[in-house]
Design a protein around this motif. Sequence first.
Motif, PDB file in Angstrom:
ATOM      1  N   ILE A   1       6.464 -25.247   5.638  1.00 41.65           N
ATOM      2  CA  ILE A   1       6.912 -24.481   4.479  1.00 41.65           C
ATOM      3  C   ILE A   1       8.159 -25.110   3.852  1.00 41.65           C
ATOM      4  O   ILE A   1       8.340 -25.082   2.639  1.00 41.65           O
ATOM      5  N   ASP A   2       9.049 -25.688   4.681  1.00 39.31           N
ATOM      6  CA  ASP A   2      10.277 -26.284   4.147  1.00 39.31           C
ATOM      7  C   ASP A   2       9.946 -27.376   3.135  1.00 39.31           C
ATOM      8  O   ASP A   2       9.146 -28.266   3.395  1.00 39.31           O
ATOM      9  N   LYS A   3      10.577 -27.290   1.968  1.00 35.85           N
ATOM     10  CA  LYS A   3      10.349 -28.310   0.950  1.00 35.85           C
ATOM     11  C   LYS A   3      11.487 -28.267  -0.055  1.00 35.85           C
ATOM     12  O   LYS A   3      11.926 -27.190  -0.456  1.00 35.85           O
ATOM     13  N   ILE A   4      11.963 -29.429  -0.445  1.00 35.08           N
ATOM     14  CA  ILE A   4      13.001 -29.523  -1.460  1.00 35.08           C
ATOM     15  C   ILE A   4      12.493 -30.428  -2.577  1.00 35.08           C
ATOM     16  O   ILE A   4      12.023 -31.534  -2.323  1.00 35.08           O
ATOM     17  N   VAL A   5      12.575 -29.931  -3.797  1.00 35.85           N
ATOM     18  CA  VAL A   5      12.161 -30.695  -4.971  1.00 35.85           C
ATOM     19  C   VAL A   5      13.395 -30.910  -5.834  1.00 35.85           C
ATOM     20  O   VAL A   5      14.057 -29.950  -6.236  1.00 35.85           O
ATOM     21  N   MET A   6      13.705 -32.170  -6.111  1.00 36.36           N
ATOM     22  CA  MET A   6      14.940 -32.518  -6.807  1.00 36.36           C
ATOM     23  C   MET A   6      14.614 -33.392  -8.010  1.00 36.36           C
ATOM     24  O   MET A   6      13.755 -34.271  -7.933  1.00 36.36           O
ATOM     25  N   SER A   7      15.311 -33.153  -9.121  1.00 35.32           N
ATOM     26  CA  SER A   7      15.106 -34.013 -10.288  1.00 35.32           C
ATOM     27  C   SER A   7      16.356 -34.015 -11.159  1.00 35.32           C
ATOM     28  O   SER A   7      17.075 -33.011 -11.254  1.00 35.32           O
ATOM     29  N   ALA A   8      16.606 -35.148 -11.779  1.00 35.59           N
ATOM     30  CA  ALA A   8      17.671 -35.257 -12.773  1.00 35.59           C
ATOM     31  C   ALA A   8      17.194 -34.622 -14.078  1.00 35.59           C
ATOM     32  O   ALA A   8      16.036 -34.757 -14.461  1.00 35.59           O
ATOM     33  N   CYS A   9      18.089 -33.907 -14.752  1.00 40.71           N
ATOM     34  CA  CYS A   9      17.750 -33.210 -15.995  1.00 40.71           C
ATOM     35  C   CYS A   9      18.812 -33.519 -17.061  1.00 40.71           C
ATOM     36  O   CYS A   9      19.854 -34.109 -16.764  1.00 40.71           O
ATOM     37  N   SER A  10      18.538 -33.077 -18.278  1.00 39.55           N
ATOM     38  CA  SER A  10      19.519 -33.181 -19.375  1.00 39.55           C
ATOM     39  C   SER A  10      20.086 -34.588 -19.495  1.00 39.55           C
ATOM     40  O   SER A  10      21.314 -34.788 -19.467  1.00 39.55           O
ATOM     41  N   ASP A  11      19.171 -35.549 -19.616  1.00 45.44           N
ATOM     42  CA  ASP A  11      19.560 -36.952 -19.767  1.00 45.44           C
ATOM     43  C   ASP A  11      20.443 -37.406 -18.599  1.00 45.44           C
ATOM     44  O   ASP A  11      21.424 -38.119 -18.784  1.00 45.44           O
ATOM     45  N   HIS A  12      20.090 -36.952 -17.400  1.00 43.48           N
ATOM     46  CA  HIS A  12      20.747 -37.337 -16.146  1.00 43.48           C
ATOM     47  C   HIS A  12      22.175 -36.793 -16.023  1.00 43.48           C
ATOM     48  O   HIS A  12      22.945 -37.266 -15.193  1.00 43.48           O
ATOM     49  N   ASP A  13      22.508 -35.771 -16.798  1.00 43.09           N
ATOM     50  CA  ASP A  13      23.839 -35.157 -16.678  1.00 43.09           C
ATOM     51  C   ASP A  13      23.887 -34.116 -15.564  1.00 43.09           C
ATOM     52  O   ASP A  13      24.971 -33.755 -15.089  1.00 43.09           O
ATOM     53  N   VAL A  14      22.723 -33.634 -15.143  1.00 41.18           N
ATOM     54  CA  VAL A  14      22.635 -32.567 -14.149  1.00 41.18           C
ATOM     55  C   VAL A  14      21.470 -32.871 -13.214  1.00 41.18           C
ATOM     56  O   VAL A  14      20.456 -33.428 -13.637  1.00 41.18           O
ATOM     57  N   VAL A  15      21.618 -32.518 -11.944  1.00 43.91           N
ATOM     58  CA  VAL A  15      20.515 -32.590 -10.996  1.00 43.91           C
ATOM     59  C   VAL A  15      20.157 -31.166 -10.578  1.00 43.91           C
ATOM     60  O   VAL A  15      21.037 -30.353 -10.275  1.00 43.91           O
ATOM     61  N   SER A  16      18.871 -30.868 -10.598  1.00 45.04           N
ATOM     62  CA  SER A  16      18.366 -29.545 -10.249  1.00 45.04           C
ATOM     63  C   SER A  16      17.592 -29.627  -8.942  1.00 45.04           C
ATOM     64  O   SER A  16      16.833 -30.577  -8.722  1.00 45.04           O
ATOM     65  N   CYS A  17      17.772 -28.641  -8.075  1.00 40.73           N
ATOM     66  CA  CYS A  17      17.075 -28.602  -6.786  1.00 40.73           C
ATOM     67  C   CYS A  17      16.403 -27.246  -6.581  1.00 40.73           C
ATOM     68  O   CYS A  17      17.017 -26.199  -6.839  1.00 40.73           O
ATOM     69  N   TYR A  18      15.155 -27.283  -6.122  1.00 42.70           N
ATOM     70  CA  TYR A  18      14.445 -26.087  -5.666  1.00 42.70           C
ATOM     71  C   TYR A  18      14.152 -26.277  -4.188  1.00 42.70           C
ATOM     72  O   TYR A  18      13.537 -27.267  -3.797  1.00 42.70           O
ATOM     73  N   CYS A  19      14.614 -25.330  -3.383  1.00 36.67           N
ATOM     74  CA  CYS A  19      14.590 -25.487  -1.925  1.00 36.67           C
ATOM     75  C   CYS A  19      13.814 -24.316  -1.307  1.00 36.67           C
ATOM     76  O   CYS A  19      14.271 -23.171  -1.341  1.00 36.67           O
ATOM     77  N   PHE A  20      12.652 -24.605  -0.733  1.00 33.26           N
ATOM     78  CA  PHE A  20      11.769 -23.589  -0.182  1.00 33.26           C
ATOM     79  C   PHE A  20      11.911 -23.552   1.341  1.00 33.26           C
ATOM     80  O   PHE A  20      12.040 -24.598   1.976  1.00 33.26           O
ATOM     81  N   TYR A  21      11.851 -22.355   1.912  1.00 34.17           N
ATOM     82  CA  TYR A  21      12.068 -22.209   3.353  1.00 34.17           C
ATOM     83  C   TYR A  21      11.417 -20.919   3.851  1.00 34.17           C
ATOM     84  O   TYR A  21      11.109 -20.014   3.061  1.00 34.17           O
ATOM     85  N   PRO A  22      11.173 -20.805   5.166  1.00 35.24           N
ATOM     86  CA  PRO A  22      10.539 -19.602   5.707  1.00 35.24           C
ATOM     87  C   PRO A  22      11.392 -18.358   5.478  1.00 35.24           C
ATOM     88  O   PRO A  22      12.617 -18.382   5.682  1.00 35.24           O
ATOM     89  N   ALA A  23      10.759 -17.278   5.107  1.00 31.08           N
ATOM     90  CA  ALA A  23      11.481 -16.053   4.772  1.00 31.08           C
ATOM     91  C   ALA A  23      12.272 -15.496   5.955  1.00 31.08           C
ATOM     92  O   ALA A  23      13.323 -14.880   5.768  1.00 31.08           O
ATOM     93  N   GLU A  24      11.798 -15.735   7.191  1.00 28.65           N
ATOM     94  CA  GLU A  24      12.499 -15.142   8.337  1.00 28.65           C
ATOM     95  C   GLU A  24      13.900 -15.706   8.542  1.00 28.65           C
ATOM     96  O   GLU A  24      14.706 -15.132   9.281  1.00 28.65           O
ATOM     97  N   LYS A  25      14.219 -16.816   7.880  1.00 28.98           N
ATOM     98  CA  LYS A  25      15.564 -17.385   8.037  1.00 28.98           C
ATOM     99  C   LYS A  25      16.627 -16.483   7.429  1.00 28.98           C
ATOM    100  O   LYS A  25      17.759 -16.443   7.895  1.00 28.98           O
ATOM    101  N   ASN A  26      16.309 -15.808   6.351  1.00 32.47           N
ATOM    102  CA  ASN A  26      17.198 -14.776   5.793  1.00 32.47           C
ATOM    103  C   ASN A  26      16.350 -13.895   4.888  1.00 32.47           C
ATOM    104  O   ASN A  26      16.350 -14.052   3.681  1.00 32.47           O
ATOM    105  N   ASP A  27      15.635 -13.000   5.484  1.00 36.51           N
ATOM    106  CA  ASP A  27      14.638 -12.193   4.794  1.00 36.51           C
ATOM    107  C   ASP A  27      15.282 -11.392   3.662  1.00 36.51           C
ATOM    108  O   ASP A  27      15.999 -10.422   3.885  1.00 36.51           O
ATOM    109  N   ILE A  28      15.014 -11.831   2.423  1.00 35.67           N
ATOM    110  CA  ILE A  28      15.622 -11.189   1.260  1.00 35.67           C
ATOM    111  C   ILE A  28      14.905  -9.872   0.987  1.00 35.67           C
ATOM    112  O   ILE A  28      13.704  -9.845   0.753  1.00 35.67           O
ATOM    113  N   ARG A  29      15.646  -8.788   1.021  1.00 37.05           N
ATOM    114  CA  ARG A  29      15.070  -7.481   0.717  1.00 37.05           C
ATOM    115  C   ARG A  29      15.283  -7.112  -0.746  1.00 37.05           C
ATOM    116  O   ARG A  29      14.483  -6.408  -1.346  1.00 37.05           O
TER     117      ARG A  29
END
Length: 262
Positions: free
Chosen positions: A66-94
């Motif tokens: 399930i763990d996965k990180i997707v990273m990409s440069a955005c806005s003409d490389h002025d910013v880097v964006s990350c989406y980080c996926f992980y198992p819910a049991e690590k901190n189960d958001i209610r």
Amino acid sequence: EVTHDVVVCADGIRSQMRERLGVVPQVSRSSSCCYRCIISADKLRELGLQEFCERSAIEFWGGDGIDKIVMSACSDHDVVSCYCFYPAEKNDIREDGWNISTTGENLANTFPGLDERLKTLFRNAEDIKMWRLYNHDPYPYWVKGKCCLLGDAAHPMMPDQSQGACVAMEDAGALGILFSPKYSSLSVAQRLRLYEEERKPRATRLQESSKRARTDLTERIGWSSANDRPGKLTIEEVCGYDMHAHLAELARKLEGSTAGDS
């Protein structure tokens, strides 16, 4: 009060119009949560991590789970964006929502075995949000009367095929084609019927494939092809689609059935 020939309900994943049309979402919690963060190129250079803002490719960090990180440069490389996926049991958001803030330290601690460069990036990131991911069952219909659903209002999906926005733009493209002069001989009801017939099966297939790809990396279209196992969504199917031809075929069938009825 206003009157229109067509109403396009494109009010997002928590659509109120969807329920006005009688569509009641069947939603279940997935086994995953996600962090999203950004970091400026200036901060990355300050940290000695400038390579992350200089690359043009979308980067993938993870394995078969399930763990996965997707990273990409955005806005003409002025910013880097990350989406980080992980198992819910690590901190189960209610709490539910898209605006739940957390700290860089919390984000880094969720991935203890990660490359130290990425953990440094996370600890210095900005605008860190976290949310629970949900699975939506396909809806029974998208059209009622003169109203139709579009985008996340019609087909909320997991992010693992990176197709949510793409499918919404396809929806809009289908409406643009159907309400062009080419199909002016059809009634509004007929055009909306064709819209659902053309869009719903394809969107549902992408929706179901995105759900499978959350827990099975081999389901992701970037790792699949027409030569892969039968039934799997492929990159050729997604990117080689001819919407004009499909709509023309459906319109011919509709006109044929109408002629037969008359």
